[in-house]
Design a protein around this motif. Structure first.
Motif, PDB file in Angstrom:
ATOM      1  N   LEU A   1       4.241   5.369  -5.707  1.00  0.00           N
ATOM      2  CA  LEU A   1       4.191   5.362  -7.169  1.00  0.00           C
ATOM      3  C   LEU A   1       3.303   6.488  -7.690  1.00  0.00           C
ATOM      4  CD1 LEU A   1       4.759   4.070  -9.920  1.00  0.00           C
ATOM      5  CD2 LEU A   1       2.844   2.515  -9.505  1.00  0.00           C
ATOM      6  N   VAL A   2       2.113   6.630  -7.125  1.00  0.00           N
ATOM      7  CA  VAL A   2       1.202   7.699  -7.557  1.00  0.00           C
ATOM      8  C   VAL A   2       1.840   9.067  -7.335  1.00  0.00           C
ATOM      9  CG1 VAL A   2      -1.021   8.806  -7.109  1.00  0.00           C
ATOM     10  CG2 VAL A   2      -0.863   6.318  -7.159  1.00  0.00           C
ATOM     11  N   ASP A   3       2.535   9.215  -6.211  1.00  0.00           N
ATOM     12  CA  ASP A   3       3.163  10.493  -5.872  1.00  0.00           C
ATOM     13  C   ASP A   3       4.256  10.866  -6.873  1.00  0.00           C
ATOM     14  OD1 ASP A   3       3.663  12.737  -3.933  1.00  0.00           O
ATOM     15  OD2 ASP A   3       5.607  11.745  -3.809  1.00  0.00           O
TER      16      ASP A   3
ATOM     17  N   THR B   1       0.840  -1.202   0.000  1.00  0.00           N
ATOM     18  CA  THR B   1       0.000   0.000   0.000  1.00  0.00           C
ATOM     19  C   THR B   1       0.873   1.249   0.000  1.00  0.00           C
ATOM     20  OG1 THR B   1      -1.754  -1.155   1.216  1.00  0.00           O
ATOM     21  CG2 THR B   1      -1.806   1.254   1.232  1.00  0.00           C
ATOM     22  N   GLY B   2       1.917   1.229   0.813  1.00  0.00           N
ATOM     23  CA  GLY B   2       2.847   2.354   0.848  1.00  0.00           C
ATOM     24  C   GLY B   2       3.555   2.544  -0.484  1.00  0.00           C
ATOM     25  N   ILE B   3       3.962   1.436  -1.115  1.00  0.00           N
ATOM     26  CA  ILE B   3       4.627   1.513  -2.419  1.00  0.00           C
ATOM     27  C   ILE B   3       3.670   2.077  -3.467  1.00  0.00           C
ATOM     28  CG2 ILE B   3       5.723   0.178  -4.256  1.00  0.00           C
ATOM     29  CD1 ILE B   3       6.604  -1.823  -2.083  1.00  0.00           C
TER      30      ILE B   3
ATOM     31  N   ILE C   1       9.801   1.632  -9.320  1.00  0.00           N
ATOM     32  CA  ILE C   1       8.749   1.506  -8.308  1.00  0.00           C
ATOM     33  C   ILE C   1       7.595   0.659  -8.828  1.00  0.00           C
ATOM     34  CG2 ILE C   1       7.080   2.761  -6.892  1.00  0.00           C
ATOM     35  CD1 ILE C   1       9.005   5.139  -6.926  1.00  0.00           C
ATOM     36  N   ALA C   2       7.267   0.826 -10.111  1.00  0.00           N
ATOM     37  CA  ALA C   2       6.149   0.077 -10.706  1.00  0.00           C
ATOM     38  C   ALA C   2       6.406  -1.424 -10.671  1.00  0.00           C
ATOM     39  CB  ALA C   2       5.908   0.543 -12.138  1.00  0.00           C
ATOM     40  N   ILE C   3       7.621  -1.855 -11.028  1.00  0.00           N
ATOM     41  CA  ILE C   3       7.878  -3.299 -11.049  1.00  0.00           C
ATOM     42  C   ILE C   3       8.041  -3.857  -9.635  1.00  0.00           C
ATOM     43  CG2 ILE C   3       8.854  -3.211 -13.375  1.00  0.00           C
ATOM     44  CD1 ILE C   3      11.613  -3.438 -12.236  1.00  0.00           C
ATOM     45  N   ILE C   4       8.525  -3.035  -8.699  1.00  0.00           N
ATOM     46  CA  ILE C   4       8.574  -3.470  -7.301  1.00  0.00           C
ATOM     47  C   ILE C   4       7.151  -3.665  -6.781  1.00  0.00           C
ATOM     48  CG2 ILE C   4       9.153  -2.773  -4.938  1.00  0.00           C
ATOM     49  CD1 ILE C   4      11.607  -1.334  -6.087  1.00  0.00           C
ATOM     50  N   PHE C   5       6.276  -2.717  -7.099  1.00  0.00           N
ATOM     51  CA  PHE C   5       4.874  -2.808  -6.686  1.00  0.00           C
ATOM     52  C   PHE C   5       4.212  -4.050  -7.278  1.00  0.00           C
ATOM     53  CE2 PHE C   5       0.377  -1.981  -7.535  1.00  0.00           C
ATOM     54  CZ  PHE C   5      -0.083  -1.635  -6.268  1.00  0.00           C
ATOM     55  N   ALA C   6       4.455  -4.299  -8.568  1.00  0.00           N
ATOM     56  CA  ALA C   6       3.861  -5.461  -9.231  1.00  0.00           C
ATOM     57  C   ALA C   6       4.328  -6.756  -8.587  1.00  0.00           C
ATOM     58  CB  ALA C   6       4.224  -5.453 -10.712  1.00  0.00           C
TER      59      ALA C   6
ATOM     60  N   ILE D   1      10.096   5.848 -11.766  1.00  0.00           N
ATOM     61  CA  ILE D   1       8.718   5.361 -11.887  1.00  0.00           C
ATOM     62  C   ILE D   1       8.699   3.899 -12.318  1.00  0.00           C
ATOM     63  CG2 ILE D   1       6.543   5.633 -13.143  1.00  0.00           C
ATOM     64  CD1 ILE D   1       7.202   8.631 -13.369  1.00  0.00           C
ATOM     65  N   PHE D   2       9.544   3.546 -13.284  1.00  0.00           N
ATOM     66  CA  PHE D   2       9.600   2.153 -13.748  1.00  0.00           C
ATOM     67  C   PHE D   2      10.033   1.223 -12.627  1.00  0.00           C
ATOM     68  CE2 PHE D   2      12.073  -1.388 -15.555  1.00  0.00           C
ATOM     69  CZ  PHE D   2      11.093  -1.979 -16.332  1.00  0.00           C
TER      70      PHE D   2
END
Length: 222
Positions: free
Chosen positions: A87-89, A81-83, A103-108, A100-101
């Protein structure tokens, strides 16, 4: 990079991760493996802990395995949730594409493993001694939040006996690479690696913005 493009990257990684996990879960029994190349195997294992099967109860003996599993799953949900907010921020603030890339793949990757932990216990039957079935009539092998993460990627690149002259480990059998992992783990590791190796590039725009006030002050003085 826009939030839409970041979302597409996340969806692609999630699809690859979940499809591979569901296929292995419904076609293999735990411990079964298939050799693809001499250095690569599809080996089905399930992980109910952290990296390399480590559990919180291994460090805090007063915590039961079941409680440790719940705490780990809840922590993963809190972390992802924090990640997600991060990402949105960074997208709103138009940070670098590299950041951004990453953070996006870490989130995924984090979300992919959370899906296992939260839902797989109620969606699948047990994989010990038999191939699991999807939505079994008798119910799943565990409750919500108590599912195990499915791993299947194994790279036994080299194994053999270490030279006798090596201190401490000489003469012992050694293999590289023993851990079994999944696509989600690869995404997380890759994202973290990008942030470490390309740190200056990833946070470049943030550094530039922090320098602007100094430049404006200098112009006022002139």
């Amino acid at each position: 990079m826009s939030l839409k493009k970041a979302s597409i990257i996340i969806i692609i990684i999630l699809l690859i991760d979940q499809i591979s996990k569901i296929y292995v879960k419904t076609h293999f029994v735990i411990g079964e493996d298939v050799t693809v190349f001499s250095w690569f195997k599809i080996a089905f294992v399930e992980n109910d802990g952290m990296a390399w099967g480590t559990k919180l109860s291994d460090f805090f003996t007063f915590i039961s395995d079941k409680s440790a599993k719940l705490i780990l799953t809840l922590f993963r949900i809190f972390a992802v949730t924090g990640i997600g907010f991060w990402l949105v921020d960074v997208v709103k603030k138009k940070r670098s594409k590299t950041l951004i890339f990453a953070i996006a793949i870490i989130f995924a990757g984090a979300l992919g493993n959370i899906l296992d932990s939260v839902f797989y216990g109620i969606l699948f039957s047990d994989s010990h001694m038999e191939v699991a079935t999807f939505l079994p009539e008798e119910g799943g092998y565990a409750g919500v939040f108590y599912g195990d993460v499915v791993d299947m990627l194994h790279f036994p690149i080299w194994s053999g006996q270490l030279p006798e002259w090596l201190p401490f480990v000489g003469g012992k059998t050694f293999s590289f690479f023993d851990p079994v992992f999944n696509v989600a783990d690869v995404a997380i590791s890759t994202g973290i690696g990008i942030l470490i190796v390309f740190n200056r590039k990833a946070f470049k725009e943030e550094e530039t913005k922090t320098e602007l006030p100094d430049l404006e002050s200098h112009n006022n003085l002139v």
